[in-house]
Write a protein that holds these residues in place. Structure first.
Motif, mmCIF file in Angstrom:
data_model
loop_
_atom_site.group_PDB
_atom_site.id
_atom_site.type_symbol
_atom_site.label_atom_id
_atom_site.label_comp_id
_atom_site.label_asym_id
_atom_site.label_seq_id
_atom_site.Cartn_x
_atom_site.Cartn_y
_atom_site.Cartn_z
ATOM 1 N N LEU A 1 52.839 25.610 20.292
ATOM 2 C CA LEU A 1 53.134 24.221 19.917
ATOM 3 C C LEU A 1 53.908 24.160 18.613
ATOM 4 C CD1 LEU A 1 49.682 22.614 20.788
ATOM 5 C CD2 LEU A 1 51.812 22.391 22.083
ATOM 6 N N LYS A 2 53.504 25.005 17.654
ATOM 7 C CA LYS A 2 54.084 24.911 16.317
ATOM 8 C C LYS A 2 55.489 25.495 16.242
ATOM 9 C CE LYS A 2 50.485 24.646 12.810
ATOM 10 N NZ LYS A 2 49.629 25.502 11.977
ATOM 11 N N VAL A 3 55.758 26.568 16.969
ATOM 12 C CA VAL A 3 57.053 27.236 16.827
ATOM 13 C C VAL A 3 57.907 27.076 18.084
ATOM 14 C CG1 VAL A 3 58.227 29.390 16.299
ATOM 15 C CG2 VAL A 3 56.024 28.888 15.254
ATOM 16 N N THR A 4 57.393 27.599 19.226
ATOM 17 C CA THR A 4 58.207 27.629 20.440
ATOM 18 C C THR A 4 58.686 26.241 20.831
ATOM 19 O OG1 THR A 4 56.839 29.472 21.121
ATOM 20 C CG2 THR A 4 58.249 28.506 22.796
ATOM 21 N N LEU A 5 57.751 25.307 20.892
ATOM 22 C CA LEU A 5 58.101 23.959 21.335
ATOM 23 C C LEU A 5 58.981 23.251 20.310
ATOM 24 C CD1 LEU A 5 57.296 22.920 24.024
ATOM 25 C CD2 LEU A 5 55.468 21.600 22.998
ATOM 26 N N ILE B 1 64.697 27.776 10.522
ATOM 27 C CA ILE B 1 65.892 26.922 10.496
ATOM 28 C C ILE B 1 67.082 27.691 11.068
ATOM 29 C CG2 ILE B 1 67.498 25.705 8.977
ATOM 30 C CD1 ILE B 1 65.075 25.136 7.162
ATOM 31 N N ILE B 2 67.201 28.966 10.671
ATOM 32 C CA ILE B 2 68.269 29.802 11.213
ATOM 33 C C ILE B 2 68.144 29.860 12.735
ATOM 34 C CG2 ILE B 2 69.267 32.125 11.232
ATOM 35 C CD1 ILE B 2 69.588 30.900 8.548
ATOM 36 N N GLY B 3 66.905 30.041 13.196
ATOM 37 C CA GLY B 3 66.675 30.109 14.638
ATOM 38 C C GLY B 3 67.145 28.846 15.353
ATOM 39 N N VAL B 4 66.771 27.688 14.793
ATOM 40 C CA VAL B 4 67.167 26.420 15.409
ATOM 41 C C VAL B 4 68.690 26.312 15.472
ATOM 42 C CG1 VAL B 4 67.231 23.935 15.034
ATOM 43 C CG2 VAL B 4 65.074 25.152 14.837
ATOM 44 N N ILE B 5 69.359 26.669 14.378
ATOM 45 C CA ILE B 5 70.822 26.546 14.343
ATOM 46 C C ILE B 5 71.465 27.491 15.365
ATOM 47 C CG2 ILE B 5 72.868 26.942 12.914
ATOM 48 C CD1 ILE B 5 71.164 25.984 10.523
ATOM 49 N N VAL B 6 71.020 28.761 15.386
ATOM 50 C CA VAL B 6 71.639 29.722 16.302
ATOM 51 C C VAL B 6 71.402 29.331 17.760
ATOM 52 C CG1 VAL B 6 71.555 32.102 17.123
ATOM 53 C CG2 VAL B 6 71.638 31.628 14.683
ATOM 54 N N VAL C 1 61.069 24.604 18.093
ATOM 55 C CA VAL C 1 62.429 25.142 18.135
ATOM 56 C C VAL C 1 63.163 24.611 19.356
ATOM 57 C CG1 VAL C 1 63.790 27.241 18.438
ATOM 58 C CG2 VAL C 1 61.910 27.206 16.816
ATOM 59 N N THR C 2 62.476 24.608 20.518
ATOM 60 C CA THR C 2 63.135 24.158 21.737
ATOM 61 C C THR C 2 63.598 22.711 21.608
ATOM 62 O OG1 THR C 2 61.661 25.604 22.964
ATOM 63 C CG2 THR C 2 62.906 24.017 24.235
ATOM 64 N N VAL C 3 62.707 21.858 21.107
ATOM 65 C CA VAL C 3 63.047 20.432 21.033
ATOM 66 C C VAL C 3 64.205 20.204 20.065
ATOM 67 C CG1 VAL C 3 62.217 18.170 20.317
ATOM 68 C CG2 VAL C 3 60.769 19.622 21.734
ATOM 69 N N THR D 1 68.285 23.627 28.808
ATOM 70 C CA THR D 1 67.178 23.518 27.853
ATOM 71 C C THR D 1 66.016 24.412 28.272
ATOM 72 O OG1 THR D 1 67.835 21.245 27.382
ATOM 73 C CG2 THR D 1 65.631 21.903 26.706
ATOM 74 N N ILE D 2 65.748 24.453 29.591
ATOM 75 C CA ILE D 2 64.678 25.336 30.066
ATOM 76 C C ILE D 2 65.042 26.791 29.792
ATOM 77 C CG2 ILE D 2 63.326 26.050 32.072
ATOM 78 C CD1 ILE D 2 63.986 23.327 33.314
ATOM 79 N N ALA D 3 66.313 27.135 30.003
ATOM 80 C CA ALA D 3 66.759 28.505 29.743
ATOM 81 C C ALA D 3 66.572 28.849 28.267
ATOM 82 C CB ALA D 3 68.219 28.662 30.149
ATOM 83 N N MET D 4 66.909 27.899 27.394
ATOM 84 C CA MET D 4 66.742 28.123 25.955
ATOM 85 C C MET D 4 65.275 28.334 25.610
ATOM 86 S SD MET D 4 67.184 25.457 22.875
ATOM 87 C CE MET D 4 68.872 25.004 23.059
ATOM 88 N N PHE D 5 64.432 27.515 26.202
ATOM 89 C CA PHE D 5 62.993 27.586 25.993
ATOM 90 C C PHE D 5 62.488 29.007 26.267
ATOM 91 C CE2 PHE D 5 58.931 27.106 28.404
ATOM 92 C CZ PHE D 5 58.121 26.894 27.320
ATOM 93 N N LYS D 6 62.988 29.604 27.362
ATOM 94 C CA LYS D 6 62.523 30.938 27.716
ATOM 95 C C LYS D 6 63.150 32.033 26.853
ATOM 96 C CE LYS D 6 63.297 29.845 31.964
ATOM 97 N NZ LYS D 6 63.410 29.731 33.427
ATOM 98 N N ASP D 7 64.191 31.671 26.093
ATOM 99 C CA ASP D 7 64.812 32.643 25.188
ATOM 100 C C ASP D 7 64.205 32.622 23.789
ATOM 101 O OD1 ASP D 7 66.508 33.851 26.899
ATOM 102 O OD2 ASP D 7 68.300 32.770 26.302
ATOM 103 N N THR D 8 63.341 31.627 23.494
ATOM 104 C CA THR D 8 62.809 31.520 22.127
ATOM 105 C C THR D 8 62.098 32.782 21.629
ATOM 106 O OG1 THR D 8 60.916 30.347 23.030
ATOM 107 C CG2 THR D 8 62.605 29.011 21.966
ATOM 108 N N PRO D 9 61.513 33.639 22.506
ATOM 109 C CA PRO D 9 60.889 34.854 21.957
ATOM 110 C C PRO D 9 61.871 35.761 21.220
ATOM 111 C CG PRO D 9 60.095 34.493 24.178
ATOM 112 C CD PRO D 9 61.181 33.481 23.942
ATOM 113 N N TYR D 10 63.189 35.550 21.408
ATOM 114 C CA TYR D 10 64.163 36.332 20.636
ATOM 115 C C TYR D 10 63.983 36.137 19.130
ATOM 116 C CZ TYR D 10 67.053 37.587 24.685
ATOM 117 O OH TYR D 10 67.520 38.113 25.853
ATOM 118 N N LEU D 11 63.271 35.063 18.754
ATOM 119 C CA LEU D 11 63.024 34.814 17.334
ATOM 120 C C LEU D 11 62.285 35.970 16.675
ATOM 121 C CD1 LEU D 11 62.000 31.050 17.432
ATOM 122 C CD2 LEU D 11 64.008 32.008 16.329
ATOM 123 N N ILE D 12 61.675 36.824 17.478
ATOM 124 C CA ILE D 12 60.990 38.010 16.965
ATOM 125 C C ILE D 12 61.958 38.863 16.139
ATOM 126 C CG2 ILE D 12 61.454 39.568 18.917
ATOM 127 C CD1 ILE D 12 58.574 40.479 18.814
#
Lengths: 237, 220
Positions: B23-27, B93-98, B29-31, B157-168
């Motif tokens: 909820l705090k990070v993945t969602l 913030i970098i993650g959101v921008i990229v 960033v996606t939104v 957007t769904i595709a982006m959602f599933k890519d958020t683990p790249y933030l690792i």
């Protein structure tokens, strides 16, 4: 600026000699497995009996719905614990990439089979062709030409997906670039990495476009400039 | 055999931690990133149509370049590029921008397809009525184009959602990173990774089905 170019010219050969093989092997293995998985699941979803189609649909939705990285970690960390088989870094990467993009590819295959005109299917029935002959000689050549643009997009995405294999301890381009950053600077290291990925993606994309032209040519069709991104957007979701 | 290996106690322990990270990070960033890419994508699409050629082709080149290169490298590049100037920058913030910029290049293509699907009569009518360019876009073209584009934007957007683990890659503690930490700490990965996968599935599958329904509904 001259410093950047000297850094760049030391980084580029280093990335190619040390990181390229892991990236290319993951891509090639992933691409082969992707095609196999896509054809098997796609044909099962379209042609299989109800139970098989449902089973294939469930597998596809699981692999499309959970993230690639989750699958990569699952195969790398959980497989040894669950089945007592350790696939190792490269095979974990290949299996995860192949299954994940193969599930997207299954939708491409299913959609293409669906798009083969109904008359073609009916004719094969009228001629009472055996299933294998019908698929091999009539349906597949037409569906193949339709699915190549979709596979082209997926292959480019697969190239980009290989950047994740560093997470299972493969020394790929991304990993090596992150190492080179320390000695040669951010711009040179990642600029070189981006350039290599771009070149690989362009080569792959050109190859698929050539295959598409050839497939259409064999069907006696003229090449049309098809917009493929919409089809991909549908496939990736 | 499965029951012996899958420890339900660990699963119960892992679930709330992963859900919070989700909820705090993945969602989050996606939104935020999807809003950014929906806006940027439209800007690119209109830019490609309206800009003079000498500005149009560098934009096209930039979009193709971003679209054809991997997100992890882009994340690392931007993150370490910015760290040089601002050592205390928030990686989130970098993650959101990229993510926002990366997926805006895909969405620009979707918008472009939507805009191209508008019949030329609409443009001609706007010209005949001598509507100013902004009004043509706002009142005539976009309302029709966006209708055709909407399902595609949802799918990206769904595709982006599933890519958020790249933030690792830039050390943001999102859900999958947390799952790996949890597994490493307890010497058992199956519970945390399975739960992480299920959370992804539970969030993305209904949305994907919804998009397919929307697509069918919006078809003329």
């Amino acid at each position: 600026m001259t410093e950047f170019f000297s850094d760049f010219s030391t980084v580029l050969p280093r990335l190619i000699s040390e990181g390229l093989s892991a990236t290319v092997y993951s891509f090639l293995g992933g691409a082969v497995l992707m095609l196999i998985v896509a054809v098997l699941l796609g044909v099962a979803m379209h042609q299989g009996p109800k139970w098989l189609a449902t089973l294939a649909r469930i597998v596809v939705e699981i692999f499309r719905g959970t993230s690639l990285i989750v699958q990569l970690f699952w195969i790398f960390y959980v497989f040894p614990q669950l089945f007592a088989v350790d696939l190792g870094s490269l095979w974990s990467a290949i299996v995860a990439l192949g299954l994940n993009y193969g599930a997207y590819g299954a939708e491409v295959v299913r959609g293409s089979l669906n798009a083969v005109p109904k008359g073609q299917w009916e004719t094969t029935t009228a001629l009472s062709m055996p299933w294998l002959t019908k698929m091999r000689r009539i349906i597949w050549p037409q569906a193949w030409a339709l699915m190549l643009p979709g596979f082209n997009n997926l292959a480019v995405m697969l190239v980009k997906g290989t950047a994740a294999v560093g997470l299972v301890l493969l020394n790929d381009i991304t990993f090596e670039a992150n190492q080179a950053r320390i000695t040669n600077g951010v711009w040179a290291a990642f600029g070189a990495a981006l350039l290599i990925y771009l070149v690989i993606a362009l080569i792959v994309s050109t190859l698929f476009r050539w295959m598409e032209r050839r497939a259409q040519h064999r069907l006696g069709l003229w090449v049309k400039a098809a917009s493929t991104t919409k089809a991909t957007a549908e496939a990736v979701a | 055999m499965l029951a012996a290996i899958f420890d339900w106690n660990l699963a119960v322990e892992a679930f709330p931690q992963l859900l919070v990270a989700f909820l705090k990070v993945t969602l989050l960033v996606t939104v935020v990133a999807s809003l950014l890419s929906i806006i940027l994508g439209l800007v690119w699409a209109i830019g490609l149509r309206q800009l003079p050629a000498w500005l149009g082709w560098p934009l096209r080149l930039f979009l193709d370049f971003v679209r054809m290169t991997p997100i992890p490298v882009q994340l690392l590049f931007v993150f370490y590029g910015v760290v040089v100037f601002r050592p205390r920058v928030d990686a989130l913030i970098i993650g959101v921008i990229v993510f926002g910029v990366h997926y805006s290049t895909y969405m620009a293509e979707s918008y472009r397809a939507g805009i191209e699907s508008i019949r030329s009569g609409q443009w001609e009518a706007a010209t005949a009525l001598s509507l100013p360019a902004t009004r043509t876009w706002r009142a005539v073209i976009l309302p029709q184009a966006i209708r055709n584009t909407l399902p595609s934007l949802g799918n990206w957007t769904i595709a982006m959602f599933k890519d958020t683990p790249y933030l690792i890659f830039i050390h943001v503690a999102e859900m999958v990173t947390r799952a790996r930490e949890f597994g490493g700490m307890k010497f058992s990965y199956i519970e945390s990774f399975t739960i992480a996968g299920l959370i992804f599935l539970a969030a993305s599958y209904p949305t994907a089905v919804l998009m397919r329904k929307l697509e069918k509904k919006l078809e003329y």
